[in-house]
Design an enzyme around this catalytic site. Structure first.
Site, mmCIF file in Angstrom:
data_model
loop_
_atom_site.group_PDB
_atom_site.id
_atom_site.type_symbol
_atom_site.label_atom_id
_atom_site.label_comp_id
_atom_site.label_asym_id
_atom_site.label_seq_id
_atom_site.Cartn_x
_atom_site.Cartn_y
_atom_site.Cartn_z
ATOM 1 C CG ASP A 184 -7.105 -1.182 32.612
ATOM 2 O OD1 ASP A 184 -6.315 -1.703 33.424
ATOM 3 O OD2 ASP A 184 -7.460 0.004 32.683
ATOM 4 C CB SER A 230 -12.746 6.597 36.585
ATOM 5 O OG SER A 230 -12.150 5.333 36.662
ATOM 6 C CB SER A 231 -12.582 11.850 39.797
ATOM 7 O OG SER A 231 -11.264 11.641 40.285
ATOM 8 C CG ASP A 268 -10.270 3.900 34.899
ATOM 9 O OD1 ASP A 268 -10.779 2.775 35.056
ATOM 10 O OD2 ASP A 268 -9.383 4.356 35.643
ATOM 11 C CE1 TYR A 285 -3.542 1.140 37.809
ATOM 12 C CE2 TYR A 285 -1.785 2.125 36.513
ATOM 13 C CZ TYR A 285 -3.026 1.537 36.593
ATOM 14 O OH TYR A 285 -3.744 1.323 35.443
#
Length: 394
Positions: free
Chosen positions: A38, A127-128, A179, A229
């Site tokens: 993404d 993806s909370s 997300d 990340y």
């Protein structure tokens, strides 16, 4: 909790009358394929799931956000006139970030009492954070519009973009749009094919026949902010800069075809950055092939693409680790497993597997034993289906 239960819990904590309480929801997502794409501008294929965030909420007459959660003891009070004071909150910083971004967009927000009920594991790669962001943005936008006398339908793509901005600018995570987009724009029984550069999207029917999606959580605690990340984002940026010396028209790694990459990969000076770029380019290819497989009803072919994606994430992008590798190896040892790979940012979190329905019990038993014997603690399993995106529950 059911809607009725969360409303009762809201009244227990905040008082008042249930008729004044509104309920908003937004799901987590499982990315079927297209991992770490993404922020590189390629296409991804996530699906919203039936786990997510539900908010019982009521507008206030001041500028305070008063927030609690059904599974936490935290009581958080955010003064929107001092919105920059809450970046270090353990819980509540995402919500504060949403409020700030909405105000930057010129929205006249009103305060709210909000009770959050989350069915997603925090930090599990489902993806909370995006579910919280989109549900919060929707809640605050609806309340602000009604206070201003506006009746227009909420633009859910805008809610996704607000969520991404909040996570980047307020929480400090260099996330892409996938997300939040999946959380906002999901559709029951469909995956969402999203071009992350243009936000063009289409819903792809997800008919798995006699199979189901099984999500397995490593239960390893990890944070996107403290993981590598952001380092992967930087490595991809360096690879892109090198590619642009020979292909200046390329604006994003996701634009590269496999043929272009193979012809020009020597321009990427750093060996590690070249590996990262190779994953991105071939993952974009796998996304396109996955859509073709799903549209043709070729679930076995889709499973092979999932496996290839997982191998690339392990070997080229190096974002798995012993926990995720153990889960994937255990899953693939089960005959009824069509395909399995890590999903999400990696470094812990979850795997996604396509499993024949009559093999799910064997799958859970086998994976549980192999994982627990090697890692020393248990995984968790979620059997899920694609669900709807952010919405108010009337």
């Amino acid at each position: 909790m059911t809607v009725a239960e969360i409303k009762k819990e809201f009244i227990k904590r905040f008082g008042g009358d249930e008729k004044d309480v509104r309920v908003f929801a937004s799901p987590g997502r499982v990315n079927l394929i297209g991992e770490h794409i993404d922020y590189n501008g390629g296409s991804v294929l996530p699906a919203a799931i039936t786990l997510g965030t539900t908010i019982a909420a009521r507008p206030r007459n001041d500028r305070m956000l008063i927030m609690e959660a059904t599974d936490l003891t935290d009581h958080v009070e955010v003064d929107m006139d001092k919105i920059d004071d809450y970046k270090d909150l353990w819980w509540g910083n995402y919500q504060a970030g949403i409020a700030k971004e909405l105000m930057i967009d010129g929205m006249e927000l009103v305060g709210a009492d909000m009770l959050y009920d989350d069915t997603l594991p925090h930090g599990g790669g489902l993806s909370s954070s995006a579910a919280i962001e989109v549900a919060t943005a929707l809640t605050l936008t609806v309340f602000a519009n009604e206070k201003a006398g506006k009746s227009e339908k909420v633009d859910m793509i805008k809610m996704a973009l607000i969520g991404q901005r909040a996570e980047r600018n307020y929480a400090g995570v260099s996330c892409g749009i996938m997300d939040q987009f999946a959380s906002a724009m999901g559709k029951e029984n469909c995956a969402v094919l999203v071009d992350c550069a243009t936000l063009d999207y289409k819903h792809v029917p997800l008919d798995l026949g006699d199979c189901s999606i099984v999500i397995t959580n490593t239960n390893k605690k990890r944070s996107l902010i403290t993981s590598k990340y952001n380092e992967r984002c930087d490595e991809c940026a360096k690879a892109l800069a090198d590619i642009q010396t020979v292909l200046p028209e390329i604006k994003l790694l996701g634009e590269l075809t496999t043929e272009q990459f193979e012809a020009n990969k020597a321009a990427i000076k750093c060996d590690i950055c070249r590996k990262r770029a190779e994953h991105v380019v071939y993952e974009c290819y796998r996304v396109a092939k996955s859509v073709e497989a799903l549209q043709a009803g070729d679930i076995d072919g889709f499973g092979k693409l999932l496996n290839a994606s997982g191998d690339s994430l392990r070997d080229l992008y190096e974002v798995t680790g012993v926990e995720l590798d153990t889960l994937v190896d255990a899953a693939r040892s089960v005959k009824g497993c069509i395909g399995s790979r890590m999903t999400g940012a990696g470094f812990g979190g979850c795997t996604v597997s396509i499993v024949k329905n009559d093999s799910i019990d064997e799958f859970k038993e086998t994976v549980h034993k192999l994982y627990t014997d090697k890692i020393g603690y248990e995984p968790s399993f979620y059997i899920t289906t694609p669900g709807d995106g952010g919405r108010e529950i009337k």
